[in-house]
Design an enzyme around this catalytic site. Sequence first.
Site, PDB file in Angstrom:
ATOM      1  N   TYR A 124       0.819  -1.212   0.000  1.00 58.64           N
ATOM      2  CA  TYR A 124       0.000   0.000   0.000  1.00 58.64           C
ATOM      3  C   TYR A 124       0.861   1.274   0.000  1.00 58.64           C
ATOM      4  CZ  TYR A 124      -4.128  -2.833   1.193  1.00 58.64           C
ATOM      5  OH  TYR A 124      -5.154  -3.738   1.198  1.00 58.64           O
ATOM      6  N   LYS A 192       4.156 -13.972   5.552  1.00 58.94           N
ATOM      7  CA  LYS A 192       4.328 -15.040   4.557  1.00 58.94           C
ATOM      8  C   LYS A 192       5.837 -15.127   4.285  1.00 58.94           C
ATOM      9  CE  LYS A 192       2.303 -17.934   1.672  1.00 58.94           C
ATOM     10  NZ  LYS A 192       1.322 -18.989   1.964  1.00 58.94           N
ATOM     11  N   ASP A 225      -1.918 -17.449   5.839  1.00 59.78           N
ATOM     12  CA  ASP A 225      -3.038 -18.313   5.419  1.00 59.78           C
ATOM     13  C   ASP A 225      -3.453 -19.240   6.559  1.00 59.78           C
ATOM     14  OD1 ASP A 225      -0.483 -19.121   4.864  1.00 59.78           O
ATOM     15  OD2 ASP A 225      -0.956 -20.255   3.071  1.00 59.78           O
ATOM     16  N   ASP A 249      -5.202  -5.288   6.648  1.00 63.57           N
ATOM     17  CA  ASP A 249      -6.451  -4.777   6.082  1.00 63.57           C
ATOM     18  C   ASP A 249      -7.456  -5.922   5.945  1.00 63.57           C
ATOM     19  OD1 ASP A 249      -8.259  -3.168   4.855  1.00 63.57           O
ATOM     20  OD2 ASP A 249      -7.198  -2.993   2.958  1.00 63.57           O
TER      21      ASP A 249
END
Length: 362
Positions: A124, A192, A225, A249
């Site tokens: 972002y 991740k 995940d 987010d």
Amino acid sequence: MAHTVTLIPGDGTGPELAEATRRVLEATGVELDWDEHPAGEDVYREEGTPFPERTLESIKRNRVGIKGPTTTPVGSGFRSVNVLLRKELDLYSCIRPCKAYEGVRTRFPETDIVIVRENTEDLYAGIEFEKDSAAAEDLRRFLEELDATARIREHSGISIKPISVYGSERIVRSAFDYARANGRGKVTAAHKANIMKFSDGLFLEVAREVAKDYDDVEFEDRIIDNLCNQLVSRPEEYDVIVLPNLYGDIVSDLGAGMIGGLGLAPGGNIGTEAAMFEATHGSAPKYKGLNRVNPTALMLSGVLMLRHLDEREAADRLEAAIAEVIRKGERVTYDLKPSRDDPTAVGTSEFADAVIEQLDAA
Ligand code: NAD
């Protein structure tokens, strides 16, 4: 001593939500001097800017504010007030508690987590290169010269994901500081890092280092995940969760859904110079002026603001009063009723009346 607070009613349903919130905050007995200033679509129409300089100056001066939602019209060339606020005031930490109150219909009644989202970097950061632009082509060539395996297909759009030591350290510290200040026992860092070793990997490495300074708070990490999977199967195992911007987010909305909807999810954007409290939801323009939407999210943002101002006893009383009105389920807005067209649903301001009566009765 009275606290001077910037109040931005916003637009759409913002002003009615802000008014309900102002009333319940005043009913706690904490002395608050409101320094009210506009932002959003309405002031844009009148003054040609959605975020007048006097509004920014007020927040800088008071260092704390509460804001109703503001509309960002699609394709208008008008920048999001929220993005401007975060940038101008470097509000790097977005704190979103997601607690399922008794009486709310949810499949996840054990949920009581706090999401701490980094607000300034990651995908972002706004560093993007349009497909087929000269810059995108230069970048593709440059990367290939740098590393023959760093090939990007032609006609690609490119978004850059910067994650810094500075940005990671301050957000992880903010999560641990929040945990300490609010009696929470564990911080989970989500990432991740197995795939993005140099961005998410760095975030994780920094988080592990910072955790060493907080030996009274447990620390663990989860791959993003897996975290999502576990949140919806064993939410009770999670406490404070700190995440880079994009994951933060997404998980914030997941959390809002888990506690019964957007009308219940509060937030605070905290920086070194100022803090701005606001609901997670938007301006819900189709309900503008109808006295219909749920003010809980903004009221709970007010609870976070009281804690930030160190008015903890008043914050606890207000949170308990809101929780009790929701638990009773009588004088609540349509979204908290078993059916959306329930004729016993009350309006935004009547919900505030119920909270104030509950505060007075306690
Ligand atoms: P939204 O959150 O405004 O509304 C989506 C739907 O959620 C509503 O139609 C309503 O059904 C429900 N809802 C939202 N808040 C509720 C409440 N308090 N009580 C009951 N139901 C509620 O999302 P949107 O329609 O995608 O966005 C509208 C505008 O708000 C857009 O211009 C967007 O950019 C802006 N926005 C602002 C903020 C902010 O100011 N912080 C945040 C998100 C979106």
